[in-house]
Design an enzyme around this catalytic site. Structure first.
Site, short mmCIF file in Angstrom:
data_model
loop_
_atom_site.label_atom_id
_atom_site.label_comp_id
_atom_site.label_asym_id
_atom_site.label_seq_id
_atom_site.Cartn_x
_atom_site.Cartn_y
_atom_site.Cartn_z
N ASP A 1 0.85 -1.19 0.00
CA ASP A 1 0.00 0.00 0.00
C ASP A 1 0.88 1.24 0.00
O ASP A 1 1.89 1.33 0.74
CB ASP A 1 -0.92 0.00 1.23
CG ASP A 1 -1.93 1.14 1.16
OD1 ASP A 1 -2.97 0.93 0.51
OD2 ASP A 1 -1.67 2.20 1.76
N GLU B 1 -4.90 2.27 -4.09
CA GLU B 1 -3.44 2.26 -4.10
C GLU B 1 -2.88 0.99 -3.46
O GLU B 1 -1.72 0.95 -3.07
CB GLU B 1 -2.91 3.50 -3.37
CG GLU B 1 -3.18 3.53 -1.87
CD GLU B 1 -4.54 4.13 -1.52
OE1 GLU B 1 -4.72 4.51 -0.38
OE2 GLU B 1 -5.42 4.21 -2.42
#
Length: 819
Positions: free
Chosen positions: A685, A728
């Site tokens: 992430d 993301e």
């Protein structure tokens, strides 16, 4: 020198033998392929009928032999039961003869007082009377004192006082248990049948025993055996020391042989006993062994029963001869009937071969000879448009009657309204003959119908395949067959490519059809990209490496067939294309385009021999038809493949999406479970990614995600899987990892991202970090989905502890109420 002199004659003999074998093979007698019709249907059936007679006679004889064996076996079984009954009855008689003695006061008193003289004067006359009345000369009595002492023997009154404990167990048991016994016992006098009962005085005191005995051989001797039956007494070899020498005829094998009574082939039986034991069959004599046991159930020998079946076999031989003669007479009648019909069949086949041979080359005018009987000679027909009306050689019931071979003319005869069926018509009765005559009529009709049919078939095939070789008349059977085979292959090919999975399956089926059905040995299939800027080889069966031009792969427009969208051949102009690469004197290069969606999507190029090019024009049309059938299927597969690929990838990053991950995991998890391989799962992430969107805009955020996707693909192995999990967040699936390998890859990803400068659309760069959590299957989780969840838990622990970190999942991180 000696070697040469000895081998030369041998080589000469081998040469002469091989020459003889070669001559025999060339001879029509020993080569079945050269046999004439008469040899096949006359000589061979005669030989087969003769062999059939012999075989049937042999089978019948075997059957009769089997019947005789079953009959003999049944008779021996009855004989065995009869002998057993005789022995049982003899025991009963002995017991009935000795029982009165135990009740006679004279006997009781003599035994109690041990008065032998008184017992002798009483028992000897009694014994003689019994022998005289029963005819059993071997009957005797024996008195014993406890425990087993001989007191009186009727056959030797002077012998007394002998201790029988070790040699007469039946006497010991009778005195011990004071009970009667009976059984067979072997002694010096041979095998004897004995019945013994205890003696008690008036007060119930046991004073001894008395037994009655008779010789087993005497029983067999006095028994009147049925005709053809015999018997022989056999005792175990262990009694050789017990028996008297006058009782032993001989020792053969494990048996002491006694007397034989009407035993067939006695000398051969003795030889069999020496070699293999008691026989079951010697020639026509059958044997069965009846085992004998003593009073304690121990085997002591047996009686060899026999039956001479010579009379039975003589009767079966006469029956077999009569049956064989009847069958041979019938076979001769059958052979002469075949001979008479073979001549007619041979004449018919000769004419039939001539007519059919003409039809193969396309000549359908030949006919078999028949006796013309025109229907107009018998009936007053007014139907002038009937095909039989103008041709007397045609057979009306095969052309227009109820038995017409062609459905088009069947039941069109106007006289069917009167006769209902051709069999009731007088013309049918005049023209109808036996099978050969009717076959002549049928062949003539078929030849005429086939001539018209082949002409129509050739025209239809030419129209379907769009060939210019239109038939100007009936084609030969080879031409029609080739046309139908091409059409059948095309139909099967069209069916086979329906429901294929991908383009390569279509090309494989097309290549197989070209090799198997069309006989193309050297060919290749080129596929052009959708933009027309590149080409690749879908199939290649060329042996030469320079058969395909490498420049064409980068510049497909160099291909003349692609530019024109029409077939291109190196004949008659070899210089038409610079990429033919064939010798024009021996081969012809053919290039056929495959039009898909209005454009040329591929080209099939192949080589045929120049000498056969003219005859393969029809095959070239078939190849073009194959390509035409492939075009819409390939177009649909291309569109489907593009759509499928787009649905399984993230359009921004080019990585696979979660839909692909779901289908992939179902398959790979089962494989990993069976192979027990370790799989690593990394959740990656981007730290503070929202700040990028807020500060630089969403285009900058998209640029960062695309750049990060490229970094992930470069960092992991080619076999590993990178997936955009959402936003993301990215998932990395590592195949078959070693211990600590997952943590090494995770740390490598973190360091790579940390040191990388991410370019933005405005030309500037920024630096970002990532947090990574990872877990392994099956070390940390029992399923793939749980391992992903645990990696996600470790990721969030990394973010909570400061970001830009790599954390491995631990069981302490999992709290059910939070997740």
């Amino acid at each position: 020198m000696p070697t040469k002199s000895t081998t030369a004659p041998s080589n000469g003999r081998l040469s002469s033998n091989s020459s003889l074998l070669s001559a025999l093979k060339k001879s029509s007698v020993f080569n079945p392929t050269n046999w004439s019709l008469r040899l096949r249907f006359l000589t061979v059936p005669a030989v087969l009928l003769g062999l059939g007679c012999l075989t049937l006679a042999f089978i019948f004889q075997r059957y009769q032999d089997m019947v005789v064996v079953e009959s003999v076996d049944s008779r021996l079984s009855v004989f065995q039961h009869w002998i057993q009954d005789k022995i049982t009855n003899e025991f009963d008689v002995l017991l009935s003869e000795v029982s009165p003695l135990a009740a006679m006061p004279e006997v009781i008193e003599s035994m109690r007082q041990h008065d032998r003289d008184h017992l002798v004067h009483y028992i000897l006359p009694y014994t003689e009377r019994l022998r005289a009345t029963t005819g059993r000369e071997s009957l005797y009595f024996h008195f014993h004192l406890p425990p087993a002492v001989s007191f009186l023997r009727t056959w030797d009154v002077d012998a007394t006082g002998s201790d029988l404990t070790d040699i007469r167990p039946i006497v010991v048991k009778a005195n011990k248990y004071r009970s009667p016994f009976r059984g067979i016992e072997v002694g010096p006098g041979g095998a004897a049948m004995r019945a013994i009962i205890p003696l008690n005085d008036g007060s119930g005191e046991h004073i001894g025993t008395v037994e009655a005995a008779t010789s087993l051989e005497n029983l067999l001797e006095t028994t009147a055996l049925p005709p053809y039956f015999g018997a022989m007494l056999l005792l175990d070899k262990r009694f050789e020391s017990v028996l008297g020498q006058n009782r032993i005829r001989g020792v053969h094998g494990k048996w002491i042989v006694g007397r034989g009574f009407s035993l067939p082939q006695e000398n051969r039986v003795l030889e069999a006993l020496d070699n293999s034991g008691a026989p079951e069959r010697l020639g026509n004599a059958f044997y069965r062994f009846l085992p004998l046991e003593d009073f304690e159930g121990r085997a002591i020998g047996g009686i060899l029963l026999a039956y001479d079946s010579m009379a039975l076999f003589k009767s079966t031989v006469s029956e077999s001869l009569v049956f064989g003669l009847i069958f041979l007479l019938g076979a001769m009648v059958l052979w002469f009937h075949i001979y008479w019909n073979v001549a007619r069949v041979k004449l018919f086949l000769t004419h039939l071969g001539r007519v059919l041979g003409d039809t193969v080359s396309g000549d359908f005018t030949g006919r078999l000879d028949t006796t013309p009987v025109h229907c107009l000679d018998i009936l007053h027909c007014t139907k002038t448009d009937c095909p039989v009306y103008h041709d007397p050689m045609r057979i009306c019931y095969l052309e227009t009657g109820s038995e017409a071979l062609s459905s088009a003319g069947r039941n069109t005869c106007i006289f069917l309204s009167r006769y209902k069926h051709c069999r009731l018509c007088p013309v049918y009765a005049r023209r109808r003959g036996d099978e050969l005559v009717e076959m002549r009529h049928t062949v003539n009709t078929l030849v005429r119908l086939w001539g018209g049919f082949t002409g129509r078939v050739n025209q239809v095939v030419s129209g379907v395949l769009q060939t210019s070789e239109a038939s100007q008349g009936p084609s030969s059977l080879g031409q029609v067959s080739a046309s139908l085979e091409y059409m059948a292959g095309l139909t099967a090919f069209s069916h086979d490519i329906q429901g294929v999975y991908n383009r390569w399956e279509v090309y494989n089926i097309l290549g197989d059809a070209c090799q198997r059905s069309l006989g193309l040995g050297q060919f290749a299939i080129l596929e052009f990209a959708a933009d027309g800027l590149a080409a690749n080889v879908a199939a290649n069966c060329f042996a030469a490496t320079d058969a395909l031009c490498s420049e064409m792969f980068a510049s497909p427009e160099l291909c003349r067939a692609k530019r024109l969208g029409k077939p291109v051949f190196s004949e008659p102009t070899p210089a038409l294309c610079p990429f033919f690469h064939v010798d024009p004197t021996t081969h012809v290069r053919c290039c056929l385009p495959m039009v898909m969606g209005g454009a040329v999507g591929g080209v099939m190029t192949f080589v045929v021999e120049a000498a056969a090019f003219a005859s393969k024009r029809l095959a070239l049309s078939i190849v073009q038809k194959y390509l035409t059938e492939c075009a819409p299927v390939l177009t649909s597969l291309n569109l489907l493949e593009i759509t499928r690929e787009q649905s399984l990838r993230d359009p921004l990053t080019g990585l696979h999406n979660r839909r692909f991950l779901d289908s992939y995991m179902h398959q790979y998890e089962e494989i990993s479970r069976r192979t027990e391989k370790r799989v690593g799962f990394l959740m990656v992430d981007v730290d503070y990614f929202k700040q990028v969107n807020d500060k630089y805009g969403h285009l900058a955020g998209d640029a960062v995600l695309k750049e990060l996707s490229g970094l992930l693909r470069q960092t992991v192995r080619a076999a590993d899987l990178a997936v955009r999990f959402g936003g993301e967040e990215f998932l990395i699936l590592l195949h078959e990892v070693r211990p600590d390998f997952t943590s090494v890859v995770a740390e490598k990803i973190r360091q790579t991202v940390e040191t990388h400068a991410f370019p933005l659309p405005d030309g500037s760069t920024i630096h970002k970090t990532v947090s990574v959590g990872f877990a392994e299957y099956p070390t940390d989780a029992a399923s793939f989905y749980k391992a992903i969840k645990f990696a996600d838990v470790a990721l969030y622990k990394a973010k909570e502890s400061g970001r830009n970190k790599v954390l491995c999942f631990e069981q302490s991180m999992w709290r059910d109420q939070e997740y």
